[in-house]
Design a protein around this motif. Structure first.
Motif, PDB file in Angstrom:
ATOM      1  N   VAL A 171       0.762  -1.232   0.045  1.00 39.30           N
ATOM      2  CA  VAL A 171       0.035   0.010  -0.120  1.00 39.30           C
ATOM      3  C   VAL A 171       0.863   1.281   0.015  1.00 39.30           C
ATOM      4  CG1 VAL A 171      -0.121   0.004   2.469  1.00 39.30           C
ATOM      5  CG2 VAL A 171      -1.914   1.175   1.325  1.00 39.30           C
ATOM      6  N   SER A 172       0.328   2.211  -0.904  1.00 35.34           N
ATOM      7  CA  SER A 172       1.163   3.683  -0.764  1.00 35.34           C
ATOM      8  C   SER A 172       0.563   4.617   0.494  1.00 35.34           C
ATOM      9  CB  SER A 172       0.685   4.489  -1.907  1.00 35.34           C
ATOM     10  OG  SER A 172       1.232   3.687  -3.180  1.00 35.34           O
ATOM     11  N   ALA A 173       1.351   5.540   0.477  1.00 37.27           N
ATOM     12  CA  ALA A 173       0.756   6.571   1.767  1.00 37.27           C
ATOM     13  C   ALA A 173      -0.560   7.263   0.867  1.00 37.27           C
ATOM     14  CB  ALA A 173       1.784   7.488   1.720  1.00 37.27           C
ATOM     15  N   MET A 174      -1.421   7.658   1.989  1.00 42.06           N
ATOM     16  CA  MET A 174      -2.488   8.485   1.545  1.00 42.06           C
ATOM     17  C   MET A 174      -2.118   9.467   0.775  1.00 42.06           C
ATOM     18  SD  MET A 174      -4.753   8.593   5.022  1.00 42.06           S
ATOM     19  CE  MET A 174      -6.217   9.425   4.484  1.00 42.06           C
ATOM     20  N   THR A 224       0.173  12.729   1.385  1.00 37.92           N
ATOM     21  CA  THR A 224       1.068  12.662   2.665  1.00 37.92           C
ATOM     22  C   THR A 224       2.640  12.494   2.284  1.00 37.92           C
ATOM     23  OG1 THR A 224      -0.568  11.185   3.717  1.00 37.92           O
ATOM     24  CG2 THR A 224       1.323  11.016   4.627  1.00 37.92           C
ATOM     25  N   THR A 225       2.754  11.915   1.365  1.00 41.25           N
ATOM     26  CA  THR A 225       4.402  11.909   0.809  1.00 41.25           C
ATOM     27  C   THR A 225       4.965  13.203   0.414  1.00 41.25           C
ATOM     28  OG1 THR A 225       4.202   9.589  -0.081  1.00 41.25           O
ATOM     29  CG2 THR A 225       6.210  10.568  -0.533  1.00 41.25           C
ATOM     30  N   ASP A 226       4.027  13.819  -0.275  1.00 43.06           N
ATOM     31  CA  ASP A 226       4.291  15.417  -0.467  1.00 43.06           C
ATOM     32  C   ASP A 226       4.598  16.292   0.727  1.00 43.06           C
ATOM     33  OD1 ASP A 226       4.495  14.924  -3.302  1.00 43.06           O
ATOM     34  OD2 ASP A 226       2.301  15.500  -3.344  1.00 43.06           O
ATOM     35  N   GLY A 254       4.732   7.832   5.827  1.00 42.58           N
ATOM     36  CA  GLY A 254       3.186   7.732   5.207  1.00 42.58           C
ATOM     37  C   GLY A 254       2.716   6.474   5.042  1.00 42.58           C
ATOM     38  N   GLU A 255       3.617   5.544   4.346  1.00 44.43           N
ATOM     39  CA  GLU A 255       3.344   4.296   4.220  1.00 44.43           C
ATOM     40  C   GLU A 255       3.069   3.273   5.284  1.00 44.43           C
ATOM     41  OE1 GLU A 255       4.679   5.881   1.873  1.00 44.43           O
ATOM     42  OE2 GLU A 255       4.015   5.464   0.149  1.00 44.43           O
ATOM     43  N   ARG A 256       3.568   3.671   6.405  1.00 46.55           N
ATOM     44  CA  ARG A 256       3.629   2.852   7.617  1.00 46.55           C
ATOM     45  C   ARG A 256       2.268   3.114   8.272  1.00 46.55           C
ATOM     46  NH1 ARG A 256       8.368   0.969   8.009  1.00 46.55           N
ATOM     47  NH2 ARG A 256      10.138   1.964   7.687  1.00 46.55           N
ATOM     48  N   GLY A 306       4.328  -0.006   0.895  1.00 48.00           N
ATOM     49  CA  GLY A 306       5.200   0.213  -0.510  1.00 48.00           C
ATOM     50  C   GLY A 306       6.473   1.180  -0.287  1.00 48.00           C
ATOM     51  N   TYR A 307       7.110   1.180  -1.368  1.00 43.75           N
ATOM     52  CA  TYR A 307       7.988   2.512  -1.474  1.00 43.75           C
ATOM     53  C   TYR A 307       9.220   2.293  -0.609  1.00 43.75           C
ATOM     54  CZ  TYR A 307       8.801   7.673  -1.445  1.00 43.75           C
ATOM     55  OH  TYR A 307       9.395   8.981  -1.602  1.00 43.75           O
ATOM     56  N   VAL A 308       9.111   1.496   0.488  1.00 42.16           N
ATOM     57  CA  VAL A 308      10.069   1.575   1.476  1.00 42.16           C
ATOM     58  C   VAL A 308      11.161   0.466   1.429  1.00 42.16           C
ATOM     59  CG1 VAL A 308      10.404   1.477   4.108  1.00 42.16           C
ATOM     60  CG2 VAL A 308       8.502   2.729   2.897  1.00 42.16           C
ATOM     61  N   GLY A 331      12.115   5.652  -4.818  1.00 45.23           N
ATOM     62  CA  GLY A 331      12.056   6.646  -5.633  1.00 45.23           C
ATOM     63  C   GLY A 331      10.322   6.912  -5.836  1.00 45.23           C
ATOM     64  N   ARG A 332      10.116   8.173  -6.082  1.00 40.68           N
ATOM     65  CA  ARG A 332       8.670   8.709  -6.295  1.00 40.68           C
ATOM     66  C   ARG A 332       7.733   7.639  -7.233  1.00 40.68           C
ATOM     67  NH1 ARG A 332       6.759  13.353  -4.310  1.00 40.68           N
ATOM     68  NH2 ARG A 332       5.036  11.995  -3.868  1.00 40.68           N
ATOM     69  N   GLY A 333       6.698   7.278  -6.560  1.00 39.23           N
ATOM     70  CA  GLY A 333       5.930   6.209  -7.387  1.00 39.23           C
ATOM     71  C   GLY A 333       6.283   4.828  -7.026  1.00 39.23           C
ATOM     72  N   GLY A 334       7.094   4.657  -6.233  1.00 38.18           N
ATOM     73  CA  GLY A 334       7.913   3.422  -6.073  1.00 38.18           C
ATOM     74  C   GLY A 334       7.045   2.115  -5.574  1.00 38.18           C
ATOM     75  N   SER A 335       5.842   2.414  -5.156  1.00 33.28           N
ATOM     76  CA  SER A 335       5.276   1.403  -4.765  1.00 33.28           C
ATOM     77  C   SER A 335       4.711   0.300  -5.657  1.00 33.28           C
ATOM     78  CB  SER A 335       3.928   1.821  -3.823  1.00 33.28           C
ATOM     79  OG  SER A 335       4.036   2.699  -2.963  1.00 33.28           O
ATOM     80  N   ASP A 336       4.929   0.853  -6.880  1.00 30.33           N
ATOM     81  CA  ASP A 336       4.317  -0.277  -7.948  1.00 30.33           C
ATOM     82  C   ASP A 336       5.624  -1.166  -7.973  1.00 30.33           C
ATOM     83  OD1 ASP A 336       2.446   1.358  -8.775  1.00 30.33           O
ATOM     84  OD2 ASP A 336       3.304   2.579  -9.969  1.00 30.33           O
TER      85      ASP A 336
HETATM   86  N1  ASP Z   1       4.067   7.513  -1.643  1.00 27.85           N
HETATM   87  C1  ASP Z   1       4.921   7.589  -2.462  1.00 27.85           C
HETATM   88  C2  ASP Z   1       4.943   8.490  -3.482  1.00 27.85           C
HETATM   89  O1  ASP Z   1       3.899   9.464  -3.403  1.00 27.85           O
HETATM   90  C3  ASP Z   1       5.225   6.067  -3.324  1.00 27.85           C
HETATM   91  C4  ASP Z   1       3.816   5.774  -4.195  1.00 27.85           C
HETATM   92  O2  ASP Z   1       2.973   6.338  -4.074  1.00 27.85           O
HETATM   93  O3  ASP Z   1       4.034   4.793  -4.924  1.00 27.85           O
HETATM   94  O4  ASP Z   1       5.767   8.632  -4.070  1.00 27.85           O
END
Ligand code: ASP
Ligand code: ADP
Ligand code: MG
Length: 433
Positions: A41-44, A47-49, A140-142, A205-207, A219-224
């Motif tokens: 799961v990603s952060a809400m 939240t990451t921003d 954020g992800e936690r 995710g992401y971590v 890296g940004r978007g890294g949960s994929d």
């Molecule tokens: N939360 C992280 C981001 O905003 C990772 C992700 O959403 O995949 O980049």
């Protein structure tokens, strides 16, 4: 556990508010009736921003120390308290909306614990500010993982957040490289026992975890990427990436509102399209998927009945499947060594290697798929009919490239899209309906 685990990844908008958590949880719990499920799961969303902004302002004002006083006169304690307040309010509210009474007190207690650790981490003096940034942003992800686990349990599928981050990485903070063997053994230690106990295992995710257990991010978007990395480590044959769109569309819907769903893509095509900025997938998501031959289904949390896009090793026939726009380039000549930093190589002439590299004057419309000579000619004709001058066109390793003046970027994208993407998908769908 004789069935291969399914990995399901929910992005930030899929857990952006309480009701969204409920939808995601229902999907995960439904899938867990048939087979073991691990959730990433990603952060809400947002939240990451917020966490990155906080970490950046600390570094800007004090060279790394969280600021004692900011330019607006806010104290370090004040801004930490503000961060705590904002995140607590948002996550506790989502938890109240998504987690049933039976599990709520436990989830709230865990959220308070995580928020406390975040404030400790963000407020402590740090020698290595880059490392601290990753540690801060991982919270954020936690937080979202705890809410989602509580919500999934509420749908009758007992779920738990894994006890330690399963993805092992090197120490390249902010964009860490995954270590495959170490990740497999961490997944065996921290994820597999939960699955074997019949639980849905929820992972932030992401971590990642670097040498000595230090927290890293992918890296940004890294949960994929986390999802396919975890799938490979668990021996999965299938990974679902669920977002706020029905799947991979044949162009960025912000630029082409009529962009249509692509039913099937090969790893190669999906990877190439993602590298060109198709935001629905992190550019490296396909690497583990293709190495382990896992099928990746990209779909929507909000429209679970849509078939989505199935990504596999199967290559479709000739033709352009999707169109992307790459802006801020320049056509220039470089040496052989410099060419590796270019966006793509166009050819070589008496002046050396001709490339498209970072710049400001040129944009590239890029067709991804298996382009033919007819596609090239058709694209040129469409650009000409739209009154757009083509500066260069041809097949490159980035795809079928049409270089145009930067000022005409979006018009060129629309012209090439209309010319090269067959309307069959949309027509076939209308027929079925
Ligand atoms: N939360 C992280 C981001 O905003 C990772 C992700 O959403 O995949 O980049
Ligand atoms: P998530 O939070 O689920 O990870 P992202 O915001 O990272 O979602 O990615 C989904 C978004 O990607 C969509 O809302 C869409 O606007 C954007 N997008 C850009 N190009 C494409 C494309 N070719 N296909 C699908 N979505 C795309
Ligand atoms: Mg994303």
């Amino acid at each position: 556990m004789n069935q291969r685990p399914l990995v399901i990844k929910f992005g930030g908008t899929s857990v952006g508010y309480g009701a969204a958590f409920l939808r995601a949880a229902k999907i995960a719990a439904g899938a867990a009736k048939d087979r073991p499920v691990a959730v990433v799961v990603s952060a809400m969303s947002g939240t990451t921003d917020a966490l990155l902004d906080f970490a950046a302002s600390a570094t800007r004002t004090t060279g790394g120390e969280p600021p004692r006083t900011s330019s607006t006169g806010a104290t370090r304690e004040g801004s930490l308290a503000g961060l705590h307040r904002t995140l607590a309010r948002r996550h506790l509210r989502a938890a109240r909306e998504a987690v049933p009474e039976e599990f709520l007190a436990d989830v709230e207690e865990r959220l308070h614990g995580i928020l406390g650790r975040l404030i400790q981490t963000a407020g402590a003096p740090a020698n290595d500010h880059v490392a601290r940034k990753d540690a801060v942003v991982s919270f954020g992800e936690r937080l979202s993982a705890e809410i989602l686990a509580g919500s999934i349990s509420g749908f009758g599928a007992p779920a738990a957040v894994i006890a330690a981050d399963p993805i092992a990485t090197d120490a390249s903070f902010g964009e860490a490289e995954v270590l495959v063997d170490e990740t497999r053994s961490r997944a065996g230690e921290y994820v597999r026992p939960l699955l074997e106990a019949g639980r849905v295992a929820v992972a932030p995710g992401y971590v990642g975890r670097g040498p000595g257990g230090v927290v890293t991010t992918l890296g940004r978007g890294g949960s994929d990427l986390s999802a396919t990395v975890l799938g490979r480590a668990l021996g999965s044959s299938e990974v679902w990436i669920l977002s706020d769109v029905d799947g991979v569309l044949d162009a960025d819907p912000d630029l082409i509102p009529s962009a249509a769903l692509i039913p099937n893509l090969s790893y190669r095509e999906a990877g190439q399209f993602a590298s060109l900025g198709a935001k629905v997938l992190h550019p490296r998501t396909m690497e583990p998927a293709s190495a382990a031959r896992m099928e990746v289904r990209v779909g929507s949390t909000f429209n679970p009945d849509s078939p989505g896009t199935l990504i596999s090793g199967h290559e479709g026939g000739p033709g352009v499947r999707s169109v992307a726009l790459r802006r801020n380039l320049a056509m220039t000549h470089v040496t052989r060594d410099e060419a590796e930093y270019a966006f793509c190589i166009l050819g070589s002439d008496a002046d050396g290697l001709k490339v498209l590299a970072d710049g400001a004057t040129t944009a590239a419309v890029v067709g991804v798929g298996t382009p033919t000579d007819e596609d090239l000619l058709l694209g040129l004709r469409c650009l000409h009919n739209a009154g757009i001058r083509t500066l260069w066109a041809g097949n490159t390793c980035a795809g079928l490239v049409f270089a145009v003046d930067e000022a005409e970027a979006e018009a060129a994208l629309r012209a090439v899209y209309t010319g090269l993407i067959p309307v069959e998908t949309a027509a076939a769908m209308e027929e079925v309906a």
